[in-house]
Enzyme design. Structure first.
Site, mmCIF file in Angstrom:
data_model
loop_
_atom_site.group_PDB
_atom_site.id
_atom_site.type_symbol
_atom_site.label_atom_id
_atom_site.label_comp_id
_atom_site.label_asym_id
_atom_site.label_seq_id
_atom_site.Cartn_x
_atom_site.Cartn_y
_atom_site.Cartn_z
ATOM 1 N N THR A 118 10.302 -27.966 -1.668
ATOM 2 C CA THR A 118 10.262 -28.231 -0.233
ATOM 3 C C THR A 118 9.309 -27.262 0.447
ATOM 4 O O THR A 118 8.268 -27.650 0.940
ATOM 5 C CB THR A 118 11.625 -28.168 0.468
ATOM 6 N N TRP A 160 16.366 -27.544 -9.004
ATOM 7 C CA TRP A 160 15.632 -28.614 -8.322
ATOM 8 C C TRP A 160 14.567 -29.213 -9.258
ATOM 9 O O TRP A 160 14.278 -30.387 -9.180
ATOM 10 C CB TRP A 160 14.961 -28.082 -7.071
ATOM 11 N N ASN A 201 19.369 -31.365 -8.578
ATOM 12 C CA ASN A 201 19.507 -31.620 -7.154
ATOM 13 C C ASN A 201 18.987 -33.002 -6.755
ATOM 14 O O ASN A 201 17.816 -33.335 -6.951
ATOM 15 C CB ASN A 201 18.736 -30.558 -6.366
ATOM 16 N N GLU A 202 19.890 -33.812 -6.200
ATOM 17 C CA GLU A 202 19.565 -35.116 -5.606
ATOM 18 C C GLU A 202 18.847 -36.070 -6.555
ATOM 19 O O GLU A 202 18.061 -36.915 -6.124
ATOM 20 C CB GLU A 202 18.759 -34.922 -4.311
ATOM 21 N N GLU A 285 25.571 -29.971 0.163
ATOM 22 C CA GLU A 285 24.401 -29.641 0.982
ATOM 23 C C GLU A 285 24.492 -30.462 2.244
ATOM 24 O O GLU A 285 24.615 -31.679 2.207
ATOM 25 C CB GLU A 285 23.069 -29.921 0.276
#
Length: 824
Positions: A118, A160, A201-202, A285
Site C-alpha cells: 500500500t 501481505w 491478507n485479503e 482490519e
C-alpha cells in the site's frame, strides 16, 4: 497564536484503499453531493430520551479480546524509527502506554515480503531460501517498544506478500509455512511471543494449508499461538462449519471491514455461519480513516461491532501515518508523524476514540449483554456496551451519542455482585478540535436510590467506570519544518539489515550491507533478486527520501550493479497513484551494465517517457560509478562519472523527493547519497492566485476585511480582495497577506482537520499563517500550511464561484495548484 473561532467545516473523506486511485475531482464532487443530499434527507431531531441500563455481573456475554491497530499494509510506520527523542518516545507513549493515549491492546504487524503492500514495502527476513536475517526492518523494534510500554499487549503477525522463491511463486505452499516458522523463530530471538498468526491478507484461504500450518506450529513449539482465518471476508465461516479438520485449525474468525469501508461505521455485519462457528469473531482490519475524522466512526464500530455482530476485537488500519505525504492514506491512523527531521506529530481523535475502551477494559474481561444496547432502543441516539473484570471486581460502560441531536439521560444500576459506590465519568467532545476536550475526567457519581444518573450530550463518547489510572497525555509536538539542504548520507551509521535514515522502501528492499567491489564500510544494497509474490500492483524496486518541497537541486550517488540490469537515480519524486507504486510523478537517470543511459519521466498515470538517451563506456558489473541529476527550473541535466551525458527541458514536475532504484529485481549497491541546493527564484511581491482546475482566483468572500472572513474562489475581477502579498517568513516559509484587508491567509484555530475552510485573520506570526509555496510543474505552485501540512484546496474540485477554499491532504489534483500572476 490566537484563540479558536467558528469556521465552516466539511467532513474529510479519505480515499478508499479498494479503489486504485487517489482522490479525484469527480470522486470528491460526488462525495460532497452525496453528503449534501444526506443532510437534506436527514431525519428530524430526536426527542430527548431516558434509558435505564442494568449492569449485571451475572449477564451472559462474550469474552473481550481487545482493541488494536496494524503496522503494515505497507510502510505506514516507516518514519517512526527515525524520529528524534523525546518526540519518538512521546509518540510511542500515545500509542501503547496504558493510561496515556490509545493504550492499544493488540498490535498487528506485517511479515515483510519485499513487496509494496500500500504505502511501501517491508523487508523480508529471508530474501533467499535458507538465509534468515532476524535483524531486518523496524517491526521487531516497534514490537519491542510496544511490549516495553505494555507487557500485556498481544502480538499478531500477518503476511501481505512474500519473496518470489517461495513455492516458485505459490503462497499456499510448504515453503510459506516454513517461512512463517522462521519468522516465529526470529520473534523468539527478539524475546517476543506471537499470540496470533494469520495467512495471506485479503487473498482468501486454502484449507489444507491452514491445517498444515496449525500442525506445524504445534510441532515446532508454538502451539499456544492462535490462528486467525482468513483476514478476508466471512466466506471462511461456511467451510469452518462444514469441515471438522479445518475448524480445528482456525481459532478465530477474522473479517476485514465488516463495519463498512470508508464509512461512518454506523452498523456492522456478520453471517449466520460465522455466529454458528462458536469461535471468537473479529473485525481483524477496519478503519482506513483519517486520524481526526475517523475518530467518530471508530468509536461507533467498537461498540456496535459487538451489538450488531458479536465482535470481540476491533483492529484499526493503520497504526499511524508515519510516512511521506506523496503516498496514499497519508493521514490515516491514530496519529500523524510525517517529519522526523522536525520531530513534529499530531495526535488525532482516533486515539481518544480508542482510549475510551482500552483505558477502561482489558482483554479477558467479559461483555455484559444486559448492559449493552442502543440508547432508547434507537441506534440514532447512540449505543452503550458494558464490561466486567474477572472476579467481578470492576466494571465499565462505554456510551456514544455521536449521531444524537439532543441531550438524553441514562440511569445505571448494578446487579449480580458488581461493585457499587463511586464511579468515575470520562468524556470526549468529538465536535471539538481542541485536544483538551478529549478524555476529560468530568465527574464522579454516587448512586441515588440505587442508580447513577447521567446526562449525555450529543456528539460525545463517555466511559463510566469503577477503575482508576486513566488519563490523556500532555506531551506536545514541535512545529513543522523543512529538511534543509544540503543533505548527505554516507550510510556508515546504517545498521546491517536496517534502512538508511529517512530512506523509505517503495518496492524491493534497500538495506544496510557490507560494501562490495573493493569498497569498505557500509552501503545500501537492493536485496530482492526475484520478483515477489505481490499483494498489489507491482513495480521495479525503488526507495525515496526527502522533502517534497525540494525544487532546484543536484542529487548524486555512487552506484554498483552486481548483476546485469540497470540502476536508477530519481529526482522531483511526487504523487503516487493509489496502490500502484510504478505510477508516480518522477524523473529518473537510468544506467545499464552495457552503458546505455536515459533520462525518463514517469507519471501517476503510469506513463514512462524517454526524454533523452545515449551510451557511455559499458560499466559492466562489480564497478562503482557516480550518477547525478541536476534540476534548474525547466532544465534537467544528467551526469555520469563527472561527465555530462545529456540535458533536456521539461516542466512537468517542479519539486519533489529523491530516490534510488533498479530496473528489475537485481542486486545493486548505492553509496554517498548527496543532495545539494540550486538557486531557485525567491518569491516576493503581490500576486493574484489562480486555481489550475477552475481558472478562478483566491478571494476573500464578499470583499470582506474582518477577522474570520472565509476564503473562496471567484471569477477574476482585479479586486484587492483577490490580490495577495507574498512575504518570506522564517524557515523557508511565506506569509500570504490580503492587499485589501491587510490580514493573513489563515487556518482557523490552527485546526488540523481536513476540510477546514481558510479565512482571513490579523497577522500574528503563528504557524497556521505560514505557507510553504512549492513549484508543482507547468508554472503552478502548491500552498502547504506549516501547522497542518495540508494544502490550500478548492473543495470538491469545484469550478463554481464561491466554492470554499479548504485545507486538504496532498493528492496532486489541479484544484490544489495555483498560478502566481504578478499584479502590475
Amino acid at each position: 497564536m490566537r484563540s479558536q473561532h467558528a469556521v465552516p467545516q466539511l467532513r474529510a473523506v479519505a480515499p478508499p484503499r479498494t479503489l486504485r486511485t487517489l482522490r479525484t475531482p469527480l470522486t470528491v464532487l460526488l462525495v460532497l453531493v452525496m453528503a449534501a443530499f444526506a443532510v437534506l434527507q436527514a431525519p428530524p431531531a430526536h426527542a430527548a430520551v431516558n434509558t435505564a441500563i442494568t449492569v449485571d455481573g451475572n449477564s451472559p456475554g462474550r469474552i473481550f479480546d481487545g482493541v488494536g491497530a496494524i503496522s503494515g499494509g505497507g510502510g505506514n510506520s516507516r518514519l517512526l524509527a527515525d524520529y528524534p527523542e523525546p518526540q519518538r518516545g512521546q509518540i510511542l507513549d500515545y500509542l501503547f502506554k496504558p493510561g496515556y493515549g490509545a493504550a492499544l491492546q493488540i498490535f498487528k504487524v506485517e511479515i515483510g515480503g519485499d513487496t509494496n503492500s500500500t504505502d511501501g514495502a517491508e523487508p523480508s527476513h529471508e530474501h533467499t531460501r535458507g538465509t534468515v536475517d532476524c535483524g531486518t526492518g523496524y517491526e521487531w523494534w516497534l514490537m519491542e517498544q510496544a511490549k516495553a510500554r505494555n507487557p500485556a499487549v498481544k502480538l499478531y503477525g500477518l503476511a501481505w506478500g512474500a519473496p518470489g522463491w517461495i513455492g516458485n511463486g505459490n503462497f499456499w505452499s510448504q515453503d510459506m509455512i516454513d517461512y512463517l516458522i522462521a519468522w516465529m523463530g526470529c520473534a523468539t530471538q527478539h524475546g517476543l511471543k506471537i499470540d496470533y498468526l494469520g495467512g495471506w491478507n485479503e487473498r482468501g484461504y486454502n484449507k489444507a494449508w491452514y491445517e498444515n500450518l496449525h500442525a506445524t506450529l504445534a510441532a515446532k513449539g508454538y502451539g499456544s499461538t492462535k490462528i486467525v482465518g482468513a483476514d478476508s471476508d466471512w466466506s471462511v465461516a461456511g467451510d469452518i462449519r462444514g469441515d471438522a479438520a479445518f475448524a480445528a485449525s482456525v481459532d478465530i474468525v477474522g473479517a476485514h471491514y465488516p463495519c463498512g469501508y470508508m464509512s461512518a461505521m454506523t452498523s456492522c455485519s456478520t453471517t449466520s455461519d460465522a455466529l454458528a462457528t462458536g469461535k471468537q469473531l473479529w473485525a481483524s482490519e477496519n478503519g482506513s480513516e483519517d486520524y481526526n475524522t475517523g475518530g467518530a466512526p471508530i468509536a461507533r464500530a467498537i461498540n456496535r461491532g459487538y451489538l450488531d455482530a458479536k465482535f470481540s476485537a476491533f483492529i484499526n488500519w493503520p497504526l499511524a501515518a508515519a510516512l511521506y505525504q506523496n503516498l496514499p492514506y497519508n493521514t490515516d491512523g491514530m496519529l500523524t508523524a510525517t517529519q522526523p527531521w522536525s520531530g513534529t506529530y499530531s495526535v488525532g481523535k482516533s486515539t481518544w476514540a480508542t482510549a475510551h475502551t482500552t483505558q477502561f477494559t482489558q482483554p479477558g474481561w467479559q461483555y455484559l449483554d444486559s448492559g449493552s444496547g442502543y440508547l432508547g432502543g434507537d441506534r440514532a441516539n447512540g449505543s452503550y456496551v458494558s464490561y466486567k473484570s474477572p472476579g467481578k471486581t470492576a466494571w465499565s460502560t462505554v456510551l456514544e451519542t455521536l449521531d444524537a441531536t439532543a441531550a438524553q439521560t441514562v440511569s445505571l444500576k448494578t446487579a449480580g455482585g458488581l461493585p457499587g459506590g463511586t464511579v468515575h465519568v470520562w468524556s470526549s467532545d468529538f465536535a471539538s478540535g481542541r485536544q483538551s476536550d478529549y478524555l476529560v475526567h468530568t465527574a464522579d457519581l454516587t448512586p441515588v436510590n440505587g442508580a447513577y444518573q447521567l446526562t449525555l450530550q450529543p456528539g460525545r463518547v463517555y466511559s463510566v467506570t469503577t477503575t482508576t489510572g486513566q488519563g490523556a497525555g500532555t506531551a506536545a509536538s514541535p512545529t513543522r519544518g523543512l529538511l534543509a539542504l544540503p543533505y548527505s548520507d554516507d550510510f556508515q551509521s546504517t545498521r546491517k539489515g536496517g534502512e538508511a535514515r529517512y530512506l523509505a522502501d517503495m518496492n524491493g528492499s534497500f538495506e544496510g550491507a557490507a560494501c562490495g567491489a573493493g569498497r569498505t564500510g557500509t552501503c545500501v544494497r537492493q536485496m530482492a533478486t526475484t520478483t515477489p509474490i505481490t499483494w498489489d500492483d507491482g513495480s521495479d524496486p525503488y526507495a525515496t527520501l526527502g522533502d517534497l518541497s525540494w525544487s532546484d537541486y543536484t542529487v548524486s550517488a555512487d552506484a554498483m550493479l552486481e548483476q546485469a540490469g540497470a540502476v536508477q537515480l530519481m529526482g522531483r519524486v511526487g504523487t503516487q497513484k493509489g496502490f500502484a507504486p510504478g505510477s508516480i510523478n518522477a524523473y529518473y537517470l537510468e544506467l545499464t551494465n552495457t552503458g546505455a543511459w536515459s533520462i525518463l519521466r514517469n507519471s501517476a498515470a503510469g506513463a514512462v517517457t524517454t526524454l533523452a538517451s545515449g551510451t557511455v563506456a559499458a560499466p559492466g558489473t562489480g564497478s562503482w560509478h557516480r550518477l547525478a541529476l541536476t534540476f534548474a527550473g525547466r532544465t534537467i541535466t544528467a551526469t555520469i562519472d563527472g561527465t555530462k551525458a545529456g540535458s533536456v527541458t521539461d516542466d512537468s514536475y517542479g519539486s519533489g523527493q529523491v530516490g534510488i532504484g533498479t530496473a528489475g529485481y537485481v542486486a545493486a549497491q548505492f553509496d554517498n547519497l548527496s543532495v545539494t541546493p540550486g538557486s531557485p527564484a525567491a518569491l516576493s511581491g503581490t500576486y493574484t492566485l489562480v486555481n489550475r482546475n477552475s481558472g478562478k482566483a483566491l478571494d476573500a468572500a464578499k470583499q470582506g476585511t474582518a477577522d474570520g472572513t472565509p476564503i473562496i474562489q471567484w471569477t477574476r475581477n482585479g479586486g484587492g480582495n483577490q490580490q495577495w502579498k507574498i512575504t518570506p517568513a522564517p524557515g523557508g516559509y511565506y506569509t500570504v497577506t490580503g492587499v485589501a484587508s491587510g490580514k493573513a491567509l489563515d487556518v482557523p484555530g490552527a485546526a488540523k482537520v481536513a476540510g477546514t475552510q481558510l479565512d482571513l485573520w490579523t497577522s500574528n506570526g503563528g504557524a497556521n499563517q505560514q505557507w510553504l509555496i512549492v513549484p508543482s510543474g507547468g508554472g503552478y505552485y502548491t500552498l502547504e500550511g506549516r501547522d497542518s501540512g495540508q494544502l490550500a484546496d478548492v473543495s470538491g474540485a469545484s469550478t463554481a464561484d464561491e466554492a470554499p477554499v479548504v485545507q486538504w491532504p496532498a493528492n496532486g489534483g489541479g484544484n490544489q495548484q495555483w498560478q502566481l500572476v504578478p499584479v502590475s
